[in-house]
Scaffold this motif. Sequence first.
Motif, mmCIF file in Angstrom:
data_model
loop_
_atom_site.group_PDB
_atom_site.id
_atom_site.type_symbol
_atom_site.label_atom_id
_atom_site.label_comp_id
_atom_site.label_asym_id
_atom_site.label_seq_id
_atom_site.Cartn_x
_atom_site.Cartn_y
_atom_site.Cartn_z
ATOM 1 N N MET B 460 0.822 -1.219 0.000
ATOM 2 C CA MET B 460 0.000 0.000 0.000
ATOM 3 C C MET B 460 0.855 1.268 0.000
ATOM 4 O O MET B 460 0.523 2.260 -0.670
ATOM 5 C CB MET B 460 -0.929 -0.017 1.213
ATOM 6 C CG MET B 460 -2.039 -1.058 1.097
ATOM 7 S SD MET B 460 -2.742 -1.537 2.702
ATOM 8 C CE MET B 460 -3.545 -0.007 3.162
ATOM 9 N N ILE B 461 1.934 1.237 0.757
ATOM 10 C CA ILE B 461 2.813 2.407 0.811
ATOM 11 C C ILE B 461 3.468 2.643 -0.541
ATOM 12 O O ILE B 461 3.509 3.769 -1.051
ATOM 13 C CB ILE B 461 3.881 2.221 1.920
ATOM 14 C CG1 ILE B 461 3.214 2.320 3.289
ATOM 15 C CG2 ILE B 461 5.017 3.235 1.770
ATOM 16 C CD1 ILE B 461 4.105 1.940 4.469
ATOM 17 N N ALA B 462 3.963 1.570 -1.128
ATOM 18 C CA ALA B 462 4.641 1.709 -2.425
ATOM 19 C C ALA B 462 3.687 2.263 -3.483
ATOM 20 O O ALA B 462 4.088 3.031 -4.363
ATOM 21 C CB ALA B 462 5.208 0.363 -2.864
ATOM 22 N N ILE B 463 2.436 1.879 -3.369
ATOM 23 C CA ILE B 463 1.449 2.348 -4.353
ATOM 24 C C ILE B 463 1.033 3.793 -4.071
ATOM 25 O O ILE B 463 0.876 4.597 -4.998
ATOM 26 C CB ILE B 463 0.256 1.370 -4.397
ATOM 27 C CG1 ILE B 463 0.714 0.063 -5.073
ATOM 28 C CG2 ILE B 463 -0.937 1.971 -5.139
ATOM 29 C CD1 ILE B 463 -0.295 -1.053 -5.091
ATOM 30 N N ALA B 464 0.887 4.146 -2.793
ATOM 31 C CA ALA B 464 0.578 5.546 -2.459
ATOM 32 C C ALA B 464 1.688 6.453 -2.994
ATOM 33 O O ALA B 464 1.433 7.531 -3.539
ATOM 34 C CB ALA B 464 0.422 5.713 -0.950
ATOM 35 N N ARG B 465 2.911 5.989 -2.846
ATOM 36 C CA ARG B 465 4.043 6.757 -3.366
ATOM 37 C C ARG B 465 3.933 6.971 -4.874
ATOM 38 O O ARG B 465 4.229 8.042 -5.396
ATOM 39 C CB ARG B 465 5.348 5.994 -3.091
ATOM 40 C CG ARG B 465 5.759 6.092 -1.661
ATOM 41 C CD ARG B 465 7.017 5.309 -1.361
ATOM 42 N NE ARG B 465 7.605 5.884 -0.160
ATOM 43 C CZ ARG B 465 8.426 5.249 0.665
ATOM 44 N NH1 ARG B 465 8.794 4.000 0.404
ATOM 45 N NH2 ARG B 465 8.889 5.852 1.735
ATOM 46 N N PHE B 466 3.549 5.912 -5.546
ATOM 47 C CA PHE B 466 3.398 6.021 -6.998
ATOM 48 C C PHE B 466 2.394 7.113 -7.357
ATOM 49 O O PHE B 466 2.667 7.990 -8.178
ATOM 50 C CB PHE B 466 2.952 4.677 -7.580
ATOM 51 C CG PHE B 466 2.621 4.746 -9.044
ATOM 52 C CD1 PHE B 466 3.621 4.666 -9.995
ATOM 53 C CD2 PHE B 466 1.311 4.927 -9.473
ATOM 54 C CE1 PHE B 466 3.324 4.745 -11.354
ATOM 55 C CE2 PHE B 466 0.999 5.011 -10.822
ATOM 56 C CZ PHE B 466 2.009 4.924 -11.763
ATOM 57 N N TRP B 467 1.248 7.076 -6.706
ATOM 58 C CA TRP B 467 0.202 8.049 -7.079
ATOM 59 C C TRP B 467 0.655 9.473 -6.807
ATOM 60 O O TRP B 467 0.406 10.379 -7.599
ATOM 61 C CB TRP B 467 -1.094 7.768 -6.323
ATOM 62 C CG TRP B 467 -1.780 6.489 -6.712
ATOM 63 C CD1 TRP B 467 -2.116 5.458 -5.875
ATOM 64 C CD2 TRP B 467 -2.222 6.089 -8.023
ATOM 65 N NE1 TRP B 467 -2.726 4.445 -6.584
ATOM 66 C CE2 TRP B 467 -2.808 4.802 -7.903
ATOM 67 C CE3 TRP B 467 -2.172 6.677 -9.291
ATOM 68 C CZ2 TRP B 467 -3.345 4.109 -8.989
ATOM 69 C CZ3 TRP B 467 -2.701 5.987 -10.374
ATOM 70 C CH2 TRP B 467 -3.279 4.726 -10.210
ATOM 71 N N GLN B 468 1.312 9.649 -5.667
ATOM 72 C CA GLN B 468 1.727 11.014 -5.339
ATOM 73 C C GLN B 468 2.718 11.543 -6.380
ATOM 74 O O GLN B 468 2.691 12.710 -6.740
ATOM 75 C CB GLN B 468 2.337 11.047 -3.931
ATOM 76 C CG GLN B 468 2.698 12.461 -3.474
ATOM 77 C CD GLN B 468 4.181 12.682 -3.479
ATOM 78 O OE1 GLN B 468 4.935 11.856 -2.980
ATOM 79 N NE2 GLN B 468 4.612 13.797 -4.065
ATOM 80 N N GLN B 469 3.571 10.658 -6.879
ATOM 81 C CA GLN B 469 4.540 11.100 -7.888
ATOM 82 C C GLN B 469 3.908 11.219 -9.278
ATOM 83 O O GLN B 469 4.412 11.932 -10.134
ATOM 84 C CB GLN B 469 5.721 10.120 -7.956
ATOM 85 C CG GLN B 469 6.582 10.120 -6.698
ATOM 86 C CD GLN B 469 7.696 9.065 -6.760
ATOM 87 O OE1 GLN B 469 8.287 8.818 -7.800
ATOM 88 N NE2 GLN B 469 7.976 8.435 -5.627
ATOM 89 N N ARG B 470 2.834 10.486 -9.468
ATOM 90 C CA ARG B 470 2.270 10.412 -10.825
ATOM 91 C C ARG B 470 1.438 11.649 -11.197
ATOM 92 O O ARG B 470 1.253 11.950 -12.367
ATOM 93 C CB ARG B 470 1.446 9.133 -10.954
ATOM 94 C CG ARG B 470 0.916 8.827 -12.353
ATOM 95 C CD ARG B 470 2.024 8.769 -13.382
ATOM 96 N NE ARG B 470 1.580 8.231 -14.670
ATOM 97 C CZ ARG B 470 0.814 8.867 -15.550
ATOM 98 N NH1 ARG B 470 0.378 10.084 -15.280
ATOM 99 N NH2 ARG B 470 0.475 8.297 -16.681
ATOM 100 N N VAL B 471 0.919 12.335 -10.188
ATOM 101 C CA VAL B 471 0.113 13.533 -10.486
ATOM 102 C C VAL B 471 1.018 14.751 -10.644
ATOM 103 O O VAL B 471 2.198 14.699 -10.320
ATOM 104 C CB VAL B 471 -0.918 13.825 -9.369
ATOM 105 C CG1 VAL B 471 -1.892 12.670 -9.245
ATOM 106 C CG2 VAL B 471 -0.212 14.089 -8.047
ATOM 107 N N ASN B 472 0.493 15.813 -11.174
ATOM 108 C CA ASN B 472 1.209 17.083 -11.106
ATOM 109 C C ASN B 472 0.200 18.178 -10.805
ATOM 110 O O ASN B 472 -1.005 17.994 -10.978
ATOM 111 C CB ASN B 472 1.983 17.379 -12.394
ATOM 112 C CG ASN B 472 1.085 17.658 -13.578
ATOM 113 O OD1 ASN B 472 0.674 16.733 -14.273
ATOM 114 N ND2 ASN B 472 0.754 18.922 -13.819
#
Lengths: 768, 768
Positions: B460-472
């Motif tokens: 879950m943490i690794a995926i939350a990280r992905f989303w935060q980086q994926r948006v702008n």
Amino acid sequence: MNQDYIQPNEWSILEEGFDVERVKSSESLFSIGNGVMGQRANFEENYSGPSFQGSYIGGVYYPDKTKVGWWKNGYPEYFAKVLNAPNWIGINVFVNDEALDLFTCKKVEDFKRELNMKEGFHRRSFVATLPNDIEISVKATRFLSIIEDELGAIDFEIEVLNSDAEIRFEPYLDGGITNTDANWEERFWKTLEVKSEDDKGFVLSKTLKTEFHVNTYMQSEVLLNGQKQDVDFTETKTEDKLTFSYSIKAEKGQKVSLRKYAGYVTDMNHKRADLVDAASKILDYATKAGFSKLLQEQKEAWEKIWEMADITIEGDVKAQQGIRFNIFQLNQTYLGKDERLNIGPKGFTGEKYGGSTYWDTEAYCIPFYMATKDQQVARNLLTYRYNHLDKAIENAEKLGFTNGAALYPMVTMNGEESHNEWEITFEEIHRNGAMVYAIYNYVRYTGDFDYIPEKGLEVMIAIARFWQQRVNFSEQKNKYVMLGVTGPNEYENNVHNNWYTNYLAKWCIEYCLETIEKVKDAYAEDYKRVMGKTRLNEGEMARWREVAENMYFPYSEKHEVFLQQDGFLDKEIVPIAELDKSQRPINQKWSWDRILRSCYIKQADVLQGFYFFEDHFSKKELEKHFDYYEPITVHESSLSPCVHSIQAALLGRTKQAYEFYLRTSRLDLDDYNKEVEQGCHITSMAGTWMSIVEGFGGMRVKEDQLSFNPTIPEDWKTYSFKVNFRDQILKVKVSADKTVFLLEGDNAIEINVNGKSVEVQPNQELAI
Amino acid sequence: MNQDYIQPNEWSILEEGFDVERVKSSESLFSIGNGVMGQRANFEENYSGPSFQGSYIGGVYYPDKTKVGWWKNGYPEYFAKVLNAPNWIGINVFVNDEALDLFTCKKVEDFKRELNMKEGFHRRSFVATLPNDIEISVKATRFLSIIEDELGAIDFEIEVLNSDAEIRFEPYLDGGITNTDANWEERFWKTLEVKSEDDKGFVLSKTLKTEFHVNTYMQSEVLLNGQKQDVDFTETKTEDKLTFSYSIKAEKGQKVSLRKYAGYVTDMNHKRADLVDAASKILDYATKAGFSKLLQEQKEAWEKIWEMADITIEGDVKAQQGIRFNIFQLNQTYLGKDERLNIGPKGFTGEKYGGSTYWDTEAYCIPFYMATKDQQVARNLLTYRYNHLDKAIENAEKLGFTNGAALYPMVTMNGEESHNEWEITFEEIHRNGAMVYAIYNYVRYTGDFDYIPEKGLEVMIAIARFWQQRVNFSEQKNKYVMLGVTGPNEYENNVHNNWYTNYLAKWCIEYCLETIEKVKDAYAEDYKRVMGKTRLNEGEMARWREVAENMYFPYSEKHEVFLQQDGFLDKEIVPIAELDKSQRPINQKWSWDRILRSCYIKQADVLQGFYFFEDHFSKKELEKHFDYYEPITVHESSLSPCVHSIQAALLGRTKQAYEFYLRTSRLDLDDYNKEVEQGCHITSMAGTWMSIVEGFGGMRVKEDQLSFNPTIPEDWKTYSFKVNFRDQILKVKVSADKTVFLLEGDNAIEINVNGKSVEVQPNQELAI
């Protein structure tokens, strides 16, 4: 720049010193061609180091099966591969049975390459110490005749420096070649026959699937100190290869040389049954004339080309070398003699991209050929597309368009689409507009309006139909929108309302409607024929007009610029200047995902529209758009810097224009994009030419007149160019204080210089 | 529906009559599997008509080189092909030396196929007149043991009807197989050894590149009128194939049969050196037990599965047959014993799609396995992804993400991405959210919160990280945006702000933050370990929160619906009902270009979000969105109808729910998408199960309790299902007037029925 080993020289590309790391790049840069065939500058003798073999025949391709993850309806069934053709340059050399191979020599000294652009040949010389300690001096000269364009010639000369020795030359033909970009290392050629008649050799091959029949041929002579020798030879045949072997003893200090005449004849120009005869005749012609005479004829032919096409730059050798390299390569790629051929993006210098014809021809190459050749050459390029109209209509039908709408292919060899990525094939449809722009541009420049009723109008109608069907009405916007396109900036895919594409579409329709009116009045017969053939009626034209009048264009009130596409302002806009250099070029450093989401622009997109339709916008508007888009443009397409150079010049930013100019003119020589190994960027070279003529020279055609607005980069003393304008040659020479015009022709012409109209009298210099 | 030749039957799939045109479809529909291996229902004897050979081993794949037009950084290097494995079912049959081949027989009568789902076997019978006029009656029975899961067995029985004859059986093993989807007809297997020991035969092969070692083995017995015969045999070996030949004379009316025991042992489960021994042991076990006993055991094992997983429907045979077919195929594909395996979209019924694991598992399959098996099975499915976390992090790194962000692959065999289209691989990132949703769903259903601190939280943490980086951050919108994605609706690519993806991203972050708090309080040790390992800190969590709180969601005020993505309203919105039927399915009739521009939706997209997060929205909101999107949804993904069926049921539209149900449950039997030849849609079958349990049954889990809201389609008298809820079995039987609950367990449970709480006592029917 990423390399600087090319020696500055006004008329030649020069390399000094042998460096294994540079071999592939030099193979690209020293490529030779004659508009019909061409080859990378591979060594004649065996070379066991890293090398990229390439010999290409215009029009000969292989339709490689398209395979993608999930098939999408409308896909082309093949990707057209530019084919590496049988090798005829090969001459293996043995000195006292020791093979000459620069990769394994004990020493290689005085290595020099020259691509002599003035006279049209490639020469390589070196002194090598073989593993058996014999030292030889080699000079190998090679050219492809632009007069007898199925013929090439090589003079491979050896002097043994430190002893007597037996030299064995083994000239060969090899049909067992492959493509570097073959997916499964498979072969694309089948050798049909390996054949000899006395000292003439032939390898008959055909391409798989397309069944092009090619006869690769050779004949050789051995000379001692310049005197032809009667030397016995032996021959070896394998399934794909024919080798002749000539041995001769040379005393220390004597020069022995092998002269090899060779080339291709194909069934594009001969009956299949005549391929051996045809080759034999050329060989008789070649051996009778001899190497020196052929080379002399070559020089004279190139002299004629340069007489018309040359651009001089005084005071900046690198700039001079750059522009001549561009002009030379363009002429090596396409001479306009054969309307079945076109200008491949890599010309005859590599395999990459596949296919021969891109929108590059219409958007970038036409002006060069219009101005430096007979206007028939540009007309041939337009006719090429006219001849493909039926296939373009078929192509549109595959995508669901009807009623004779045409979509010209992104990449083609024979009119069929042969690129296979949906975001390009289906979406990069702005190419269709370039077809019409080329017609407009050609007529504007040449005054040959006849081309339109004769051929162009049918193309224009089919394309207007496409645009009208391609848009849809957005209730939300109360405008016509164009969804799912890829603009010239290929770092975006499947965008909505790409401004450039929408603008071009609207213009295509309007120009077509306006032209129909003209044809109707002045070419009644043609009008009737075209209207009958296309079944175009008033109702349909009204629908076109409705679309053109209500086209949507994304615009930012805040920035006062047209937006590249819908949603562009959702991106994070960070100027390229703020990006760390380690991240460039982004197409090598970033994932596709990241590139797509970024604001970075591969090449002029909105600005491409401002280039095409410069007179639709004020200089102030251009400036606003240039200042908005250029700072986020990465120029990772070879087609990018030239447009920006021209626009910078127009905006009076000569220094910036000069920087772009250097980048475009020396793109390959200095390897800006780290990929010259794969071949040169041929089509963008025409853009380089435009950077000088339209950029610094400020040449435009307005209302049947040439106009100029010359500036000159600081470092240059003078520059000059010539243009063929309506069958008269105008020479323009610019220096900081004046511009001198000289008209070679019979009739005085009115031109416009810096906004003022002046008359140029024939054969009389006019300085302004 | 596009076919209706399958005979309605409650427990079997039946085909009557031989039709060459149906062979490939039936090969898919009558496929058998045991969770470890499986095969299409190819004929044992030679068949020279059109057929699609397929035998598959779970986990065995080939990494086929990815080739695309222009390489894009971040691409996976291979596409994982599901491999057709060596053929062990083959038994060539000769009657007086005439080969039995249904394609060339003079007559084929009484042809019947049965897939007996209750007992787990496939049987085929027919009467054939051979070219030599001999008439035979054949009955061939085949199954793959779900007890001894490396073993299969065949009983091939022949009666000669019109004369005495010599029957020759030639059972064989063939390693010389290929894939139908091989690009260049190349082979993916190498045969290492063809070997026999007495009447045991072995073909040892390995897959190229991946080097899976497989021993395909066989042993046969010949029977006359049910009595085992001692028949001599001869053997023939070729490079890839081993054939035994048994001849026996049969009098008219006598029955002769060949029983073949065969299968695979692989180095996934045995040492390579032991592969022959391992096979030999299984053969000893099989021959000792004999065909009948093995079949008896098979029936008993299936009985146990059905006891838990069966759904009954009274009053609608086709619906009954449909749901059982789905449940049967799911169990044939995955039984949850091996955590290295997963649920391929085609199971063991075809090659298409490649790879074994898609987001289908997390979004569609988990509920079925949670409710019909021990909860360890669902936990194994989650653990499969936990075990792939490092590879998901690597995958994200390839795309430029950092700091331990993970992007799970779209398609995988071993954790690496193995799909190769940028618009899917790089953009269809909503799959990442499904990983988290599955954890949430699992914990909600099973109450096994321990899974989170133990394994789930890291994912879950690794995926939350992905989303935060994926948006702008979009300055224009003053919100976070997510550019360049593909939603579940794959008929759009590279869109901006896909509502479903944005919503899922926001939810993943919030759920992760909320879970971290819980773990912190209740699992101090685990909390410390995970925080140490992931180096997650408050600052980073604050950035997550900032994104979640300011996520942008496209919304239409006019229609009062969330928009599928930015710009959706620029499309022409025409309900599917107004589209001519000749245009359907659009993925076969339209070009990709046209599909992308159209408003048509492949499968639930916004509605997928409403399905996952049903309790975040009011019923009225659901209704609005359903009415907006469903009429433009073409349901061309097998995953589409089930979601709509569940939602229609929830909205009280039982009739519409029933139509969707029929479509999902009989998708393959009736071949709605005209492609059943290529294999069955396995993963969507779990959606069919959901259509009944969650749809008509209205089952939900809320605050650790089951709740129900049953409805029943008009045509049905009753339907029933069972669910394993926290180690007790609840049986639910619904009829028009009442719902009866029966709890098999020890502890009374509180459930909610139609909004009212009731207690169900163990082993005591409760009617409501």
